[in-house]
Motif scaffolding. Structure first.
Motif, PDB file in Angstrom:
ATOM      1  N   THR A 195       0.764  -1.355  -0.307  1.00 42.68           N
ATOM      2  CA  THR A 195       0.030   0.063  -0.058  1.00 42.68           C
ATOM      3  C   THR A 195       0.947   1.091   0.106  1.00 42.68           C
ATOM      4  O   THR A 195       0.550   2.300  -0.834  1.00 42.68           O
ATOM      5  CB  THR A 195      -0.804   0.049   1.156  1.00 42.68           C
ATOM      6  N   ASN A 196       1.917   1.289   0.845  1.00 45.98           N
ATOM      7  CA  ASN A 196       2.809   2.487   0.918  1.00 45.98           C
ATOM      8  C   ASN A 196       3.543   2.668  -0.455  1.00 45.98           C
ATOM      9  O   ASN A 196       3.571   3.668  -0.871  1.00 45.98           O
ATOM     10  CB  ASN A 196       3.870   2.102   2.000  1.00 45.98           C
ATOM     11  N   LYS A 197       3.973   1.653  -0.893  1.00 44.99           N
ATOM     12  CA  LYS A 197       4.703   1.763  -2.142  1.00 44.99           C
ATOM     13  C   LYS A 197       3.969   2.014  -3.307  1.00 44.99           C
ATOM     14  O   LYS A 197       4.444   2.910  -4.176  1.00 44.99           O
ATOM     15  CB  LYS A 197       5.347   0.461  -2.739  1.00 44.99           C
ATOM     16  N   LEU A 198       2.589   1.947  -3.440  1.00 46.69           N
ATOM     17  CA  LEU A 198       1.621   2.254  -4.414  1.00 46.69           C
ATOM     18  C   LEU A 198       1.521   3.896  -4.411  1.00 46.69           C
ATOM     19  O   LEU A 198       1.636   4.611  -5.428  1.00 46.69           O
ATOM     20  CB  LEU A 198       0.453   1.610  -4.105  1.00 46.69           C
ATOM     21  N   ALA A 199       1.404   4.264  -3.120  1.00 44.06           N
ATOM     22  CA  ALA A 199       1.386   5.686  -2.974  1.00 44.06           C
ATOM     23  C   ALA A 199       2.657   6.481  -3.195  1.00 44.06           C
ATOM     24  O   ALA A 199       2.517   7.610  -3.761  1.00 44.06           O
ATOM     25  CB  ALA A 199       0.977   6.014  -1.330  1.00 44.06           C
ATOM     26  N   GLU A 200       3.711   5.900  -3.065  1.00 48.10           N
ATOM     27  CA  GLU A 200       5.061   6.524  -3.416  1.00 48.10           C
ATOM     28  C   GLU A 200       5.316   6.546  -4.923  1.00 48.10           C
ATOM     29  O   GLU A 200       5.827   7.572  -5.535  1.00 48.10           O
ATOM     30  CB  GLU A 200       6.164   5.722  -2.578  1.00 48.10           C
ATOM     31  N   GLU A 201       4.818   5.284  -5.495  1.00 49.57           N
ATOM     32  CA  GLU A 201       5.122   5.330  -6.846  1.00 49.57           C
ATOM     33  C   GLU A 201       4.192   6.081  -8.022  1.00 49.57           C
ATOM     34  O   GLU A 201       4.703   6.624  -9.064  1.00 49.57           O
ATOM     35  CB  GLU A 201       5.316   3.792  -7.188  1.00 49.57           C
ATOM     36  N   ARG A 202       3.064   6.438  -7.568  1.00 45.03           N
ATOM     37  CA  ARG A 202       1.996   7.066  -8.431  1.00 45.03           C
ATOM     38  C   ARG A 202       2.187   8.513  -8.088  1.00 45.03           C
ATOM     39  O   ARG A 202       2.337   8.842  -6.780  1.00 45.03           O
ATOM     40  CB  ARG A 202       0.826   6.653  -8.068  1.00 45.03           C
ATOM     41  N   PRO A 203       2.331   9.372  -8.928  1.00 44.41           N
ATOM     42  CA  PRO A 203       2.209  10.940  -8.595  1.00 44.41           C
ATOM     43  C   PRO A 203       0.767  11.268  -8.185  1.00 44.41           C
ATOM     44  O   PRO A 203      -0.165  10.455  -8.274  1.00 44.41           O
ATOM     45  CB  PRO A 203       2.353  11.495 -10.048  1.00 44.41           C
ATOM     46  N   PHE A 204       0.773  12.409  -7.379  1.00 38.03           N
ATOM     47  CA  PHE A 204      -0.407  12.814  -6.628  1.00 38.03           C
ATOM     48  C   PHE A 204      -1.333  12.951  -7.871  1.00 38.03           C
ATOM     49  O   PHE A 204      -2.798  12.603  -7.467  1.00 38.03           O
ATOM     50  CB  PHE A 204      -0.198  14.143  -5.962  1.00 38.03           C
ATOM     51  N   ALA A 205      -1.314  13.443  -8.908  1.00 34.89           N
ATOM     52  CA  ALA A 205      -2.220  13.798 -10.009  1.00 34.89           C
ATOM     53  C   ALA A 205      -3.003  12.512 -10.472  1.00 34.89           C
ATOM     54  O   ALA A 205      -4.007  12.412 -10.683  1.00 34.89           O
ATOM     55  CB  ALA A 205      -1.560  14.443 -11.005  1.00 34.89           C
ATOM     56  N   TRP A 206      -2.210  11.358 -10.222  1.00 31.55           N
ATOM     57  CA  TRP A 206      -2.885  10.204 -10.817  1.00 31.55           C
ATOM     58  C   TRP A 206      -3.903   9.455  -9.665  1.00 31.55           C
ATOM     59  O   TRP A 206      -5.088   9.151 -10.153  1.00 31.55           O
ATOM     60  CB  TRP A 206      -1.609   9.009 -10.553  1.00 31.55           C
ATOM     61  N   PHE A 207      -3.783  10.024  -8.620  1.00 36.54           N
ATOM     62  CA  PHE A 207      -4.915   9.720  -7.752  1.00 36.54           C
ATOM     63  C   PHE A 207      -6.018  10.647  -7.475  1.00 36.54           C
ATOM     64  O   PHE A 207      -7.341  10.024  -7.762  1.00 36.54           O
ATOM     65  CB  PHE A 207      -4.494   9.566  -6.130  1.00 36.54           C
ATOM     66  N   ALA A 208      -5.734  11.990  -8.256  1.00 32.93           N
ATOM     67  CA  ALA A 208      -6.842  12.600  -8.288  1.00 32.93           C
ATOM     68  C   ALA A 208      -7.778  12.465  -9.592  1.00 32.93           C
ATOM     69  O   ALA A 208      -8.881  12.387  -9.625  1.00 32.93           O
ATOM     70  CB  ALA A 208      -6.401  14.078  -8.176  1.00 32.93           C
ATOM     71  N   SER A 209      -6.985  11.864 -10.447  1.00 36.21           N
ATOM     72  CA  SER A 209      -7.584  11.875 -11.791  1.00 36.21           C
ATOM     73  C   SER A 209      -8.213  10.202 -11.900  1.00 36.21           C
ATOM     74  O   SER A 209      -9.055  10.106 -12.821  1.00 36.21           O
ATOM     75  CB  SER A 209      -6.581  11.799 -13.153  1.00 36.21           C
ATOM     76  N   ASN A 210      -7.811   9.196 -11.121  1.00 37.33           N
ATOM     77  CA  ASN A 210      -8.134   8.034 -11.301  1.00 37.33           C
ATOM     78  C   ASN A 210      -9.056   7.333 -10.074  1.00 37.33           C
ATOM     79  O   ASN A 210      -9.574   6.333 -10.367  1.00 37.33           O
ATOM     80  CB  ASN A 210      -7.121   6.998 -11.670  1.00 37.33           C
ATOM     81  N   MET A 211      -8.976   8.038  -8.941  1.00 37.82           N
ATOM     82  CA  MET A 211      -9.507   7.417  -7.903  1.00 37.82           C
ATOM     83  C   MET A 211     -10.746   8.143  -7.189  1.00 37.82           C
ATOM     84  O   MET A 211     -11.311   7.759  -6.258  1.00 37.82           O
ATOM     85  CB  MET A 211      -8.497   7.195  -6.924  1.00 37.82           C
ATOM     86  N   VAL A 212     -10.938   9.209  -7.747  1.00 34.95           N
ATOM     87  CA  VAL A 212     -12.015  10.042  -7.434  1.00 34.95           C
ATOM     88  C   VAL A 212     -13.362  10.203  -8.429  1.00 34.95           C
ATOM     89  O   VAL A 212     -13.016  10.452  -9.804  1.00 34.95           O
ATOM     90  CB  VAL A 212     -11.527  11.274  -6.868  1.00 34.95           C
ATOM     91  N   TYR A 213     -14.600  10.050  -8.165  1.00 31.69           N
ATOM     92  CA  TYR A 213     -15.610   9.940  -8.738  1.00 31.69           C
ATOM     93  C   TYR A 213     -16.661  10.697  -8.241  1.00 31.69           C
ATOM     94  O   TYR A 213     -16.832  11.088  -7.086  1.00 31.69           O
ATOM     95  CB  TYR A 213     -16.126   8.556  -9.232  1.00 31.69           C
ATOM     96  N   THR A 214     -17.788  11.120  -9.010  1.00 30.57           N
ATOM     97  CA  THR A 214     -18.830  11.834  -8.563  1.00 30.57           C
ATOM     98  C   THR A 214     -20.165  11.035  -8.206  1.00 30.57           C
ATOM     99  O   THR A 214     -20.553  10.089  -8.801  1.00 30.57           O
ATOM    100  CB  THR A 214     -19.416  12.858  -9.653  1.00 30.57           C
TER     101      THR A 214
END
Length: 423
Positions: free
Chosen positions: A223-242
């Protein structure tokens, strides 16, 4: 879009689910002479499994109506004693008549158990609560599902979480005890640090952190490594929905609980597949006890809630990418959060030897951050042979971890009682 597709899939499966329910009821009916045949049990089991896999999992009930104390049954009822649009503080109130019959004639230490806001409901800590009820007045945070909160209620972010903890501790004061399980570690330590700096009367008498990512740089997990390897913008673009209609929170941007659930299940997909195959076999063998245990676990595990976009992304950023608290860079409402201000709050850290969510050292880091806390107020404990879940639930928690936490809280309650006595 993903949220809408998920909901469409659920409603699209409704006819099949209703057919499966009808099939299950038909082949389990005592009026059906063929229900105990091999074919009947197979059809019943298959229909039951399908209906369970496709149904909606609601917020579980606590189901705690009593606790055994010194051999006596003590009635318990839950009541909400504080609330906001984003959380409620639930008190497990024990019947005082029953308590006196059990030999407990005075109020016991108040303990605030801070449940994780990371996808599951607070009922995941049912076993934790049951253990603490033997010796404490137990309160627990129950976080609201973000898809159920109307947009007009505004935001809820990492800093709001800190403020909620402070408000709850003030409600319980003076000097309550706080137990943070997993995710809440950083915001709870931040809240305690700010309260210590302000010399608040309701600052905790003790704080216990269990499997918490205080400093996620230590022993990084998958879990930690995933957060480190992905840029912050990736989480904002791919993990958040309406959130779509008809939910009250329609229009709110969230990290959906089902995304978190699928992520965790994919890490151990073979184990979950085997569990469901065993469930199918248990039903066909008419092994009701084993089947009930399976349902009990998955009723809890598959019940998930959504997190607000701002809370989720700030947690990724603050805790798992920039490590603001351990680096001394966390700013809350214009103030630097300094755990070095903690000087009279007992500190206990508990880790699991096999924890694959919060690795060894992540929770222990709290000791170095509380640099001005006397050594006699600090205890670190690593429980052998348990993973993340075993840190706060299960046999080893009940028999080996909880007694240590109980004694630690009792010791610091005694310190507070002595200091509170007039000279």
């Amino acid at each position: 879009m993903l949220y809408t597709l998920h909901e469409t899939g659920y409603y699209g499966a409704t006819p099949l689910r209703l057919t499966a329910l009808a099939t299950r009821d038909f082949w389990s009916s005592p009026l059906n002479p063929a229900r105990d045949t091999d074919l009947g049990r197979r059809l019943y089991a298959t229909a039951d499994l399908f209906s369970n896999l496709t149904r909606r999992y609601r917020r579980p009930e606590w189901g705690i109506d009593s606790v055994t104390i010194d051999g006596e049954r003590v009635a318990v009822r839950t009541q909400t004693v504080w609330s906001s649009p984003w959380a409620k503080l639930t008190h497990f109130s024990r019947d005082m008549t029953d308590m006196r019959r059990a030999g407990r004639n005075r109020l016991e230490p108040p303990v605030l158990i801070v449940a994780p806001l990371s996808g599951h409901y607070a009922t995941l800590l049912r076993g934790t609560v049951q253990a603490f009820l033997q010796d404490h007045e137990v309160y627990i945070t129950e976080w609201e599902n973000a898809r159920s909160v109307p947009v007009m209620e505004g935001r809820f972010d990492f800093h709001d979480y800190i403020d909620h903890i402070r408000e709850m501790l003030r409600f319980l004061g003076p000097r309550p005890h706080v137990v943070a399980v997993c995710q809440p570690g950083p915001p709870v330590l931040a809240a305690a640090s700010l309260m210590a700096q302000d010399d608040e009367a309701s600052r905790p008498a003790s704080m216990t952190f269990m499997g918490s990512p205080i400093d996620a740089r230590f022993s990084p997990t998958v879990t930690n490594k995933l957060a480190e390897e992905r840029p912050f913008a990736w989480f904002a673009s791919n993990m958040v929905y309406t959130v779509p209609p008809p939910y009250p929170g329609m229009g709110r941007r969230v990290y959906p609980g089902f995304v978190q659930l699928y992520s965790f299940m994919s890490m151990n997909i073979e184990r979950h597949q085997e569990a469901h195959l065993r469930y199918l076999e248990d039903l066909m063998r008419d092994d009701g006890d084993s089947a009930d245990k399976h349902l009990e676990f998955y009723d809890e595990y598959l019940s998930v809630l959504d997190l607000t976009e701002e809370f989720y992304l700030q947690t990724v950023d603050y805790v798992f990418q920039r490590y603001l608290l351990p680096k001394g860079e966390l700013i809350h409402q214009g103030r630097l959060v300094d755990p070095g201000q903690v000087k009279d709050i007992g500190l206990l850290t508990v880790e699991g030897e096999n924890d694959d969510i919060s690795g060894i050292g992540q929770t222990q880091a709290a000791h170095d951050l509380c640099a001005n806390l006397p050594a006699e107020l600090k205890i670190d404990y690593v429980q052998p042979h348990v993973g993340h879940y075993g840190v706060f639930n299960g046999r080893r928690f009940r028999e080996e971890i909880y007694p240590r936490v109980r004694d630690f809280i009792a010791d610091h309650q005694s310190r507070f009682d002595k200091s509170a006595k007039p000279a």
